[in-house]
Design a protein around this motif. Structure first.
Motif, PDB file in Angstrom:
ATOM      1  N   ASN A  20     -14.211 -65.347 -49.891  1.00  0.00           N
ATOM      2  CA  ASN A  20     -13.631 -64.098 -50.663  1.00  0.00           C
ATOM      3  C   ASN A  20     -14.471 -62.911 -50.213  1.00  0.00           C
ATOM      4  N   ARG A  21     -14.591 -62.933 -48.865  1.00  0.00           N
ATOM      5  CA  ARG A  21     -15.458 -61.924 -48.383  1.00  0.00           C
ATOM      6  C   ARG A  21     -14.548 -60.879 -47.617  1.00  0.00           C
ATOM      7  N   PHE A  22     -13.394 -61.155 -47.401  1.00  0.00           N
ATOM      8  CA  PHE A  22     -12.389 -60.081 -46.731  1.00  0.00           C
ATOM      9  C   PHE A  22     -11.981 -59.329 -47.655  1.00  0.00           C
ATOM     10  N   ARG A  23     -12.270 -58.059 -47.632  1.00  0.00           N
ATOM     11  CA  ARG A  23     -11.586 -56.992 -48.508  1.00  0.00           C
ATOM     12  C   ARG A  23     -10.689 -56.000 -47.935  1.00  0.00           C
ATOM     13  N   SER A  24     -11.029 -55.570 -46.494  1.00  0.00           N
ATOM     14  CA  SER A  24      -9.931 -54.612 -45.981  1.00  0.00           C
ATOM     15  C   SER A  24      -9.642 -55.139 -44.603  1.00  0.00           C
ATOM     16  N   ILE A  25      -8.556 -54.693 -44.125  1.00  0.00           N
ATOM     17  CA  ILE A  25      -8.385 -54.947 -42.799  1.00  0.00           C
ATOM     18  C   ILE A  25      -8.981 -54.013 -41.905  1.00  0.00           C
ATOM     19  N   GLU A  26      -9.171 -52.825 -42.414  1.00  0.00           N
ATOM     20  CA  GLU A  26     -10.011 -51.644 -41.705  1.00  0.00           C
ATOM     21  C   GLU A  26     -11.350 -52.262 -41.249  1.00  0.00           C
ATOM     22  N   ASP A  27     -12.092 -52.615 -42.318  1.00  0.00           N
ATOM     23  CA  ASP A  27     -13.480 -53.110 -42.444  1.00  0.00           C
ATOM     24  C   ASP A  27     -13.504 -54.157 -41.165  1.00  0.00           C
ATOM     25  N   VAL A  28     -12.666 -55.404 -41.308  1.00  0.00           N
ATOM     26  CA  VAL A  28     -12.838 -56.342 -40.302  1.00  0.00           C
ATOM     27  C   VAL A  28     -12.478 -55.763 -38.847  1.00  0.00           C
ATOM     28  N   ALA A  29     -11.499 -54.925 -38.693  1.00  0.00           N
ATOM     29  CA  ALA A  29     -11.221 -54.309 -37.403  1.00  0.00           C
ATOM     30  C   ALA A  29     -12.440 -53.315 -36.909  1.00  0.00           C
ATOM     31  N   ALA A  30     -12.936 -52.771 -37.793  1.00  0.00           N
ATOM     32  CA  ALA A  30     -14.443 -52.166 -37.447  1.00  0.00           C
ATOM     33  C   ALA A  30     -15.324 -52.933 -36.971  1.00  0.00           C
ATOM     34  N   ASN A  31     -15.573 -54.179 -37.538  1.00  0.00           N
ATOM     35  CA  ASN A  31     -16.493 -55.259 -37.092  1.00  0.00           C
ATOM     36  C   ASN A  31     -16.202 -56.007 -36.073  1.00  0.00           C
ATOM     37  N   PHE A  32     -15.007 -56.066 -35.650  1.00  0.00           N
ATOM     38  CA  PHE A  32     -14.501 -56.725 -34.583  1.00  0.00           C
ATOM     39  C   PHE A  32     -14.365 -55.691 -33.344  1.00  0.00           C
ATOM     40  N   GLY A  33     -14.264 -54.456 -33.680  1.00  0.00           N
ATOM     41  CA  GLY A  33     -13.933 -53.285 -32.455  1.00  0.00           C
ATOM     42  C   GLY A  33     -12.490 -53.633 -32.060  1.00  0.00           C
ATOM     43  N   CYS A  34     -11.653 -53.715 -32.907  1.00  0.00           N
ATOM     44  CA  CYS A  34     -10.138 -53.688 -32.609  1.00  0.00           C
ATOM     45  C   CYS A  34      -9.339 -52.879 -33.384  1.00  0.00           C
ATOM     46  N   SER A  35      -8.212 -52.992 -33.341  1.00  0.00           N
ATOM     47  CA  SER A  35      -7.065 -52.167 -34.028  1.00  0.00           C
ATOM     48  C   SER A  35      -6.944 -53.056 -35.294  1.00  0.00           C
ATOM     49  N   THR A  36      -6.378 -52.208 -36.314  1.00  0.00           N
ATOM     50  CA  THR A  36      -5.994 -53.060 -37.580  1.00  0.00           C
ATOM     51  C   THR A  36      -4.819 -54.035 -37.432  1.00  0.00           C
ATOM     52  N   ARG A  37      -3.919 -53.445 -36.394  1.00  0.00           N
ATOM     53  CA  ARG A  37      -2.738 -54.170 -36.015  1.00  0.00           C
ATOM     54  C   ARG A  37      -3.074 -55.665 -35.369  1.00  0.00           C
TER      55      ARG A  37
END
Length: 68
Positions: A20-37
């Motif tokens: 339960n630590r995945f809050r937003s696609i935007e945050d994960v994308a920024a962390n991975f250095g990739c796009s939200t898509r």
């Protein structure tokens, strides 16, 4: 991104959802250095491999649906 790093990111993404630590696609994308898509495609890949990942609109979070 090579296959090995993609697989590691998939594992990490699944771990975020399970804990339960995945809050937003935007945050994960920024962390991975990739796009939200790309993150959305990764979620689709996990779902296709048998993980029942759902999105709770009210709680604004992703979770794995437990079997009853």
């Amino acid at each position: 991104m090579d296959y090995r790093s993609y697989e590691k990111r998939l594992e990490y993404l699944l771990e975020l959802v399970e804990k339960n630590r995945f809050r937003s696609i935007e945050d994960v994308a920024a962390n991975f250095g990739c796009s939200t898509r790309t993150v959305k495609r990764m979620l689709t890949h996990l779902r296709e491999n048998g993980h029942d990942i759902q999105y709770d609109r009210l709680g604004k979070k992703y979770f794995i649906k437990k079997e009853e």
